[in-house]
Design a protein around this motif. Structure first.
Motif, PDB file in Angstrom:
ATOM      1  N   TYR A  64     -28.398 -35.631 -31.900  1.00 15.54           N
ATOM      2  CA  TYR A  64     -28.366 -36.915 -32.649  1.00 15.54           C
ATOM      3  C   TYR A  64     -29.566 -37.387 -33.498  1.00 15.54           C
ATOM      4  CZ  TYR A  64     -24.901 -37.633 -28.888  1.00 15.54           C
ATOM      5  OH  TYR A  64     -23.821 -37.250 -28.211  1.00 15.54           O
ATOM      6  N   GLY A  65     -29.498 -38.114 -34.284  1.00 17.59           N
ATOM      7  CA  GLY A  65     -30.406 -38.342 -35.315  1.00 17.59           C
ATOM      8  C   GLY A  65     -31.507 -39.235 -34.779  1.00 17.59           C
ATOM      9  N   SER A  90     -22.612 -31.965 -40.020  1.00 17.53           N
ATOM     10  CA  SER A  90     -22.949 -33.256 -40.140  1.00 17.53           C
ATOM     11  C   SER A  90     -21.949 -34.406 -39.831  1.00 17.53           C
ATOM     12  CB  SER A  90     -23.671 -33.305 -41.705  1.00 17.53           C
ATOM     13  OG  SER A  90     -23.876 -34.486 -42.070  1.00 17.53           O
ATOM     14  N   SER A 110     -32.296 -34.412 -29.797  1.00 15.52           N
ATOM     15  CA  SER A 110     -32.376 -34.651 -31.001  1.00 15.52           C
ATOM     16  C   SER A 110     -31.641 -33.240 -31.587  1.00 15.52           C
ATOM     17  CB  SER A 110     -33.757 -34.686 -31.539  1.00 15.52           C
ATOM     18  OG  SER A 110     -34.422 -33.543 -31.181  1.00 15.52           O
ATOM     19  N   ALA A 153     -25.480 -39.572 -35.968  1.00 11.83           N
ATOM     20  CA  ALA A 153     -26.739 -40.447 -36.344  1.00 11.83           C
ATOM     21  C   ALA A 153     -27.286 -41.043 -34.887  1.00 11.83           C
ATOM     22  CB  ALA A 153     -26.084 -41.640 -36.840  1.00 11.83           C
ATOM     23  N   LEU A 169     -21.499 -37.269 -40.255  1.00 12.00           N
ATOM     24  CA  LEU A 169     -21.954 -38.529 -41.090  1.00 12.00           C
ATOM     25  C   LEU A 169     -21.239 -38.707 -42.496  1.00 12.00           C
ATOM     26  CD1 LEU A 169     -25.715 -37.419 -41.303  1.00 12.00           C
ATOM     27  CD2 LEU A 169     -24.979 -39.119 -39.746  1.00 12.00           C
ATOM     28  N   GLN A 214     -32.731 -35.480 -43.277  1.00 14.38           N
ATOM     29  CA  GLN A 214     -33.308 -35.028 -41.900  1.00 14.38           C
ATOM     30  C   GLN A 214     -32.869 -33.721 -41.346  1.00 14.38           C
ATOM     31  OE1 GLN A 214     -36.157 -37.384 -42.577  1.00 14.38           O
ATOM     32  NE2 GLN A 214     -36.377 -36.760 -40.384  1.00 14.38           N
ATOM     33  N   TYR A 264     -30.736 -41.111 -45.251  1.00 12.74           N
ATOM     34  CA  TYR A 264     -31.646 -40.768 -44.636  1.00 12.74           C
ATOM     35  C   TYR A 264     -31.284 -39.676 -43.441  1.00 12.74           C
ATOM     36  CZ  TYR A 264     -35.525 -40.902 -41.196  1.00 12.74           C
ATOM     37  OH  TYR A 264     -36.711 -40.679 -40.315  1.00 12.74           O
ATOM     38  N   PHE A 265     -30.193 -39.856 -42.624  1.00 14.37           N
ATOM     39  CA  PHE A 265     -30.093 -39.137 -41.671  1.00 14.37           C
ATOM     40  C   PHE A 265     -29.653 -37.985 -42.162  1.00 14.37           C
ATOM     41  CE2 PHE A 265     -29.525 -43.171 -38.848  1.00 14.37           C
ATOM     42  CZ  PHE A 265     -30.593 -42.767 -38.113  1.00 14.37           C
ATOM     43  N   HIS A 266     -28.914 -37.529 -43.016  1.00 16.35           N
ATOM     44  CA  HIS A 266     -28.487 -36.257 -43.670  1.00 16.35           C
ATOM     45  C   HIS A 266     -29.458 -35.575 -44.175  1.00 16.35           C
ATOM     46  CE1 HIS A 266     -25.565 -33.445 -44.726  1.00 16.35           C
ATOM     47  NE2 HIS A 266     -26.148 -33.395 -46.053  1.00 16.35           N
TER      48      HIS A 266
END
Length: 233
Positions: free
Chosen positions: A155-156, A182, A162, A125, A184, A193, A189-191
């Protein structure tokens, strides 16, 4: 009879219904592994109940251990959770769930078999705290021991590179394909993306996995043991 102790299992919070369900399942799994332990719900963002309110509502004389359902240190651990813990006596903070070599093993399983000439982006993240990025680099090294592919941490938000930059970097370096690991806990939201970062494959989040519940209980026990020794773990 010893002092009553509760766990406050504190997550980030998400608007994703599937992500919320995964975190609720994690709390239920923690409770199932430790019958008799009260596992309370709390969040540092997005959802309620907010952590400070949960801490304030714990009955006098009851010891509370805040276990961050988070994967690295960062602002939420070092500021939000630390402030909530300081607001009430008999309240402790445990370590976040990661990094841990066993999480690298779980990421390895989530990725499955990939060609050796691919590259892997370890996607976290992100945090503005440099120690968080240091932990992700440690995790990347743990994952690299298990796989032949080149691995780049990304990183998200709040740190560089990035995830799209890391994908492009691997392609420019000659990778025949790129997979995103991933890092996470759950959908959100982050996943979401990650699917837009230009990779050929995105692994599922870490949940569901009993390992996360086991880690939460290990860190709960470690916080209590450290208090017993009069030290911080």
């Amino acid at each position: 009879m010893g002092q009553e102790t509760v766990m406050i299992a504190c997550a980030h919070g998400t608007n994703s219904a599937q992500g919320q369900a995964r975190i609720n399942e994690l709390r239920a799994e923690i409770a199932a592994l430790r019958p008799g332990l009260s596992v309370l719900e709390a969040y540092v963002d997005v959802q309620t109940p907010a952590l400070p309110d949960v801490v304030a509502a714990v009955a006098p004389g009851v010891r509370a251990v805040v276990v961050p359902l988070l994967l690295t240190v960062g602002f939420h651990v070092q500021v939000d959770i630390a402030q909530a813990v300081r607001s009430r006596s008999e309240t402790l903070a445990a370590k976040p769930l990661g990094p841990d070599p066993r999480l690298a093993g779980l990421l390895h399983k989530r990725l499955g078999d990939l060609p050796a000439d691919w590259g892997i982006v370890l996607a976290a993240a992100g945090s503005s705290r440099p120690e968080a990025a240091e932990q992700i680099e440690v995790l990347a090294a743990d994952l690299a021991v298990r796989r032949p592919q080149r691995i780049v941490a990304a990183y998200g938000a709040s740190a560089l590179p990035s995830v799209p930059e890391a994908v492009a970097q691997l392609r420019a370096g000659g990778a025949a394909g790129v997979a995103i690991a991933s890092y996470l806990l759950a959908p959100g939201y982050f996943h979401d993306q990650l699917s837009q970062a230009g990779a050929d494959l995105v692994s599922d989040p870490l949940l569901p996995s009993v390992l996360l519940a086991q880690l939460a209980l290990e860190h709960f026990d470690s916080a209590l043991a450290a208090q017993g020794r009069g030290t911080e773990d």
